[in-house]
Design an enzyme around this catalytic site. Structure first.
Site, mmCIF file in Angstrom:
data_model
loop_
_atom_site.group_PDB
_atom_site.id
_atom_site.type_symbol
_atom_site.label_atom_id
_atom_site.label_comp_id
_atom_site.label_asym_id
_atom_site.label_seq_id
_atom_site.Cartn_x
_atom_site.Cartn_y
_atom_site.Cartn_z
ATOM 1 C CB CYS A 166 31.623 37.508 77.548
ATOM 2 S SG CYS A 166 32.278 36.722 76.182
ATOM 3 C CG ASN A 177 30.097 43.776 76.073
ATOM 4 O OD1 ASN A 177 28.534 43.876 76.675
ATOM 5 N ND2 ASN A 177 30.173 43.479 75.288
ATOM 6 C CB ILE A 178 33.653 44.757 81.224
ATOM 7 C CG1 ILE A 178 31.991 45.115 82.630
ATOM 8 C CG2 ILE A 178 34.401 46.007 81.895
ATOM 9 C CD1 ILE A 178 32.293 44.833 83.800
ATOM 10 C CD GLU A 179 34.678 45.353 73.800
ATOM 11 O OE1 GLU A 179 34.471 46.501 73.294
ATOM 12 O OE2 GLU A 179 33.798 44.849 73.690
ATOM 13 C CB CYS A 200 32.455 33.314 74.409
ATOM 14 S SG CYS A 200 33.905 32.775 75.688
ATOM 15 C CD GLU A 220 27.755 35.229 77.772
ATOM 16 O OE1 GLU A 220 28.120 37.111 78.009
ATOM 17 O OE2 GLU A 220 27.875 35.365 76.755
#
Ligand code: THU
Length: 130
Positions: free
Chosen positions: A54, A43-45, A85, A56
């Site tokens: 996300c 995941n990369i915020e 999600c 995935e």
């Protein structure tokens, strides 16, 4: 070796690369294509939280960007076992059969839950006209 034995360590390793300074919830994903090649993502915020991607979708887009198109298994690792999600389920449904097996675990590998895409997302949006 079963697919979780192969993919879960790759997912766990991918989670170590997560950029998650806001939630501190790291997630790793490992996707196997029809040729047995493994693609990973984390995941990369973003400070604008809604722009977060996300693990995935990062794994899937990583694979797609390298030319892969069909996938036969997915594994996820997070601080606790999580399912993809809704947005990721729809995107996965574009490239994976409903039978896609999915293995879920935590970073400690305490236990593995097995499910499949069709169980999590039985009726993806699809159109014959688009
Ligand atoms: N996240 C994923 O990467 N995959 C999931 O299946 C659930 C949520 C990420 C998004 C965000 O960076 C953090 O986990 C907390 O929601």
């Amino acid at each position: 070796m079963s697919f979780p034995e192969v993919l879960l360590p790759a997912a766990r390793a991918a989670a170590k690369k997560a950029y998650a300074p806001y939630s501190e919830f790291t997630v790793g994903a490992a996707l196997m294509d029809e040729n047995g090649v493994i693609y990973t993502g984390c995941n990369i915020e973003n400070v604008s939280y809604g722009l977060t991607v996300c693990a995935e979708r990062v794994a899937l887009f990583n694979a797609l960007s390298q030319g892969a198109r069909r996938f036969i298994a997915l594994a996820l690792s997070a601080a606790e076992p999580v399912t993809p999600c809704g947005a990721c389920r729809q995107v996965l449904a574009e490239f994976c059969d409903a039978s896609l097996p999915i293995a879920l675990t935590d970073h400690q590998g305490s236990g593995v839950r097995l499910t499949h895409l069709g169980a999590l997302f039985p009726e993806p949006f699809a159109s014959e006209t688009l």
